[in-house]
Design a protein around this motif. Structure first.
Motif, PDB file in Angstrom:
ATOM      1  N   TYR A 107      52.068  37.679  44.005  1.00  0.00           N
ATOM      2  CA  TYR A 107      53.524  37.696  44.189  1.00  0.00           C
ATOM      3  C   TYR A 107      54.271  37.295  42.921  1.00  0.00           C
ATOM      4  CZ  TYR A 107      58.070  35.912  45.762  1.00  0.00           C
ATOM      5  OH  TYR A 107      59.403  35.648  45.892  1.00  0.00           O
ATOM      6  N   ILE A 108      53.835  36.207  42.283  1.00  0.00           N
ATOM      7  CA  ILE A 108      54.622  35.623  41.198  1.00  0.00           C
ATOM      8  C   ILE A 108      54.468  36.362  39.875  1.00  0.00           C
ATOM      9  CG2 ILE A 108      52.846  33.978  40.446  1.00  0.00           C
ATOM     10  CD1 ILE A 108      56.669  33.373  40.632  1.00  0.00           C
ATOM     11  N   LEU A 109      53.305  36.935  39.598  1.00  0.00           N
ATOM     12  CA  LEU A 109      53.101  37.583  38.303  1.00  0.00           C
ATOM     13  C   LEU A 109      54.024  38.782  38.081  1.00  0.00           C
ATOM     14  CD1 LEU A 109      49.220  37.328  37.841  1.00  0.00           C
ATOM     15  CD2 LEU A 109      51.020  35.943  36.779  1.00  0.00           C
ATOM     16  N   PRO A 110      54.215  39.681  39.057  1.00  0.00           N
ATOM     17  CA  PRO A 110      55.197  40.756  38.847  1.00  0.00           C
ATOM     18  C   PRO A 110      56.618  40.232  38.649  1.00  0.00           C
ATOM     19  CG  PRO A 110      53.736  41.295  40.663  1.00  0.00           C
ATOM     20  CD  PRO A 110      53.474  39.865  40.319  1.00  0.00           C
ATOM     21  N   ILE A 111      56.972  39.159  39.363  1.00  0.00           N
ATOM     22  CA  ILE A 111      58.306  38.574  39.196  1.00  0.00           C
ATOM     23  C   ILE A 111      58.469  38.024  37.781  1.00  0.00           C
ATOM     24  CG2 ILE A 111      59.809  36.677  39.926  1.00  0.00           C
ATOM     25  CD1 ILE A 111      58.770  37.089  42.742  1.00  0.00           C
ATOM     26  N   CYS A 112      57.439  37.352  37.276  1.00  0.00           N
ATOM     27  CA  CYS A 112      57.484  36.826  35.913  1.00  0.00           C
ATOM     28  C   CYS A 112      57.635  37.959  34.896  1.00  0.00           C
ATOM     29  CB  CYS A 112      56.229  36.016  35.609  1.00  0.00           C
ATOM     30  SG  CYS A 112      56.174  34.429  36.467  1.00  0.00           S
ATOM     31  N   ALA A 113      56.977  39.089  35.167  1.00  0.00           N
ATOM     32  CA  ALA A 113      57.090  40.244  34.276  1.00  0.00           C
ATOM     33  C   ALA A 113      58.533  40.744  34.224  1.00  0.00           C
ATOM     34  CB  ALA A 113      56.154  41.354  34.732  1.00  0.00           C
ATOM     35  N   VAL A 114      59.185  40.787  35.380  1.00  0.00           N
ATOM     36  CA  VAL A 114      60.591  41.217  35.438  1.00  0.00           C
ATOM     37  C   VAL A 114      61.486  40.219  34.699  1.00  0.00           C
ATOM     38  CG1 VAL A 114      62.550  41.639  36.970  1.00  0.00           C
ATOM     39  CG2 VAL A 114      60.278  42.492  37.576  1.00  0.00           C
ATOM     40  N   ILE A 115      61.232  38.927  34.888  1.00  0.00           N
ATOM     41  CA  ILE A 115      62.014  37.891  34.227  1.00  0.00           C
ATOM     42  C   ILE A 115      61.879  38.001  32.707  1.00  0.00           C
ATOM     43  CG2 ILE A 115      62.178  35.398  33.827  1.00  0.00           C
ATOM     44  CD1 ILE A 115      61.432  35.032  36.796  1.00  0.00           C
ATOM     45  N   ILE A 116      60.660  38.183  32.230  1.00  0.00           N
ATOM     46  CA  ILE A 116      60.423  38.319  30.787  1.00  0.00           C
ATOM     47  C   ILE A 116      61.134  39.552  30.246  1.00  0.00           C
ATOM     48  CG2 ILE A 116      58.654  38.786  29.034  1.00  0.00           C
ATOM     49  CD1 ILE A 116      56.737  37.085  30.744  1.00  0.00           C
ATOM     50  N   PHE A 117      61.062  40.661  30.981  1.00  0.00           N
ATOM     51  CA  PHE A 117      61.729  41.891  30.559  1.00  0.00           C
ATOM     52  C   PHE A 117      63.237  41.671  30.417  1.00  0.00           C
ATOM     53  CE2 PHE A 117      64.065  45.751  31.747  1.00  0.00           C
ATOM     54  CZ  PHE A 117      63.596  46.645  30.783  1.00  0.00           C
ATOM     55  N   CYS A 118      63.847  41.023  31.418  1.00  0.00           N
ATOM     56  CA  CYS A 118      65.294  40.784  31.382  1.00  0.00           C
ATOM     57  C   CYS A 118      65.680  39.865  30.228  1.00  0.00           C
ATOM     58  CB  CYS A 118      65.757  40.183  32.705  1.00  0.00           C
ATOM     59  SG  CYS A 118      65.716  41.319  34.099  1.00  0.00           S
ATOM     60  N   MET A 119      64.889  38.825  29.976  1.00  0.00           N
ATOM     61  CA  MET A 119      65.229  37.893  28.903  1.00  0.00           C
ATOM     62  C   MET A 119      65.057  38.541  27.535  1.00  0.00           C
ATOM     63  SD  MET A 119      64.276  34.033  30.042  1.00  0.00           S
ATOM     64  CE  MET A 119      62.526  34.157  29.748  1.00  0.00           C
ATOM     65  N   ARG A 120      64.081  39.409  27.394  1.00  0.00           N
ATOM     66  CA  ARG A 120      63.897  40.098  26.116  1.00  0.00           C
ATOM     67  C   ARG A 120      65.058  41.046  25.836  1.00  0.00           C
ATOM     68  NH1 ARG A 120      58.169  42.314  24.369  1.00  0.00           N
ATOM     69  NH2 ARG A 120      59.391  42.315  22.444  1.00  0.00           N
TER      70      ARG A 120
END
Length: 389
Positions: free
Chosen positions: A123-136
């Motif tokens: 659950y959390i790893l895809p969410i972290c990927a989205v968060i990293i994408f948005c911050m970049r």
């Protein structure tokens, strides 16, 4: 993150409306009802009054920030770098704990409402990927996301409220203040962890345009968010009365009252899915604030995206729920335990002095800029004289 990114005051206002009810209506109503019963919404009202004071001092600080300094520059120039780093370490823990509790509650909602079974890492790893994408992509990426989805989230939330209100019994709200106002106020401080949402504005103040920020729209945004949140808690108590403490995920339970409309499809699922996007937007905002705190603590360069600060921020969120019951631990340490005093300091006490600290810091920065400008002019003049001779 790109330091030249900008967000508008309108985008901040919409984000404020989204994050005020976002997250609070997962587990908080049931938690407050355990101690205050049907008077739980009075705790919401009291804490929102405190948040109104918080919003006022933050807006004063933003208006005083004429040089658009970031919050670390303001605190380090006035309180020293050592004190500033200690403060941002507490801020980082606050944002990380909030995000962890928020996302763990979301997993519980998926399991109980949608019957979707998944492990935490899945659950959390895809969410972290989205968060990293948005911050970049920069702060304006998730600011625009909140702007685009705002009307859909608000309509989904209002639909859940309207359909559920038909089943509510307002007589369940009586008698009011059965335990007394003093009990409500005293108990309310145990739930401040879920409030002080306007604090995120401090970490966006250097991304605002140079023009003066209007105060009235922010008050309107706060009023809308607070009224929705208080109204939802009143609805929750009116629906479940003495059973409120036993219905953990409030939004999941309330939305089920739209099931009689199932001939039109599972509107409760549709509304929940749309509303849950506000939870993920709030998570991105909180992680971004924590990321900036880690940057400030380690003196990282904010001109470009920093992987080290990102990993330091996300690792506790990924790892902690695997080994501990994060909701119970956070509640025991930072809500009713001694840890709450550290959070109170950054949530409510420090902001009271921020307008003054911001004013002093901007005055210092103005004198520094003037001194640099004068020195540069002298050098140019000297170079010109030497060239003529």
């Amino acid at each position: 993150m790109i330091s030249t990114s900008k967000v508008t005051a309108r985008q901040l206002m919409l984000m404020l409306i989204l994050i005020i009810p976002g997250g609070k209506y997962l587990s908080l109503p049931a938690i407050v009802a355990r101690e205050l019963g049907r008077d739980s919404y009075f705790a919401f009202i009291f804490l929102f009054l405190l948040d109104l004071v918080l919003l006022t001092v933050i807006l004063l600080a933003v208006r005083a920030n004429t040089n658009r300094l970031n919050v670390y520059q303001i605190l380090s120039q006035t309180l020293s770098k050592v004190v500033a780093k200690a403060i941002f370490l507490i801020f980082a823990v606050l944002f990380i704990c909030r995000t962890s509790v928020l996302l763990v509650n979301c997993v519980d909602m998926f399991s109980s409402t949608f019957s979707v079974k998944t492990n935490w890492l899945g659950y959390i790893l895809p969410i972290c990927a989205v968060i990293i994408f948005c911050m970049r992509k920069g702060v304006n990426s998730f600011a625009r996301l909140a702007e685009i989805l705002f009307i859909f989230i608000l309509l989904a939330l209002l639909a859940i409220v309207v359909f559920s209100f038909k089943q509510a019994d307002l007589n369940n709200l009586k008698p009011m203040l059965e335990q007394g106002l003093g009990k409500v106020i005293k108990t309310s401080f145990n739930y401040s962890f879920w409030f002080s949402d306007a604090i995120f504005i401090l970490f966006f103040m250097d991304f605002l345009p140079d023009k003066k920020v209007k105060v009235a729209p922010f008050y309107l945004a706060f009023f809308v968010g607070a009224v929705i949140c208080i109204g939802l808690d009143i609805l929750f108590v009116a629906l479940f009365d003495t059973l409120s403490p036993y219905n953990g995920l409030a939004m999941s339970k309330v939305s089920q009252f739209t099931i009689p409309l199932s001939s039109l499809g599972r509107l409760d699922w549709l509304g929940l899915v749309i509303w849950l996007t506000s939870i993920y937007i709030k998570s991105i905002i909180l992680i971004f604030c924590a990321y900036r705190c880690v940057n400030f603590v380690f003196g990282a360069n904010e001109l470009k995206f920093n992987w080290f600060s990102t990993i330091i921020t996300l690792i506790p969120i990924i790892i902690a729920p695997i080994f501990i019951d994060i909701k119970e631990e956070v509640y025991a340490i930072f809500c009713i335990g001694a840890g709450k005093y550290f959070f109170w300091f950054v949530q409510y006490i420090l902001p009271l002095f921020l307008p003054l600290l911001t004013y002093i810091s901007n005055k210092k920065q103005k004198r520094c800029n003037l001194s640099k400008s004068t020195t540069l002019q002298k050098r140019k003049y000297t170079t010109k004289i030497i060239g003529l001779s």
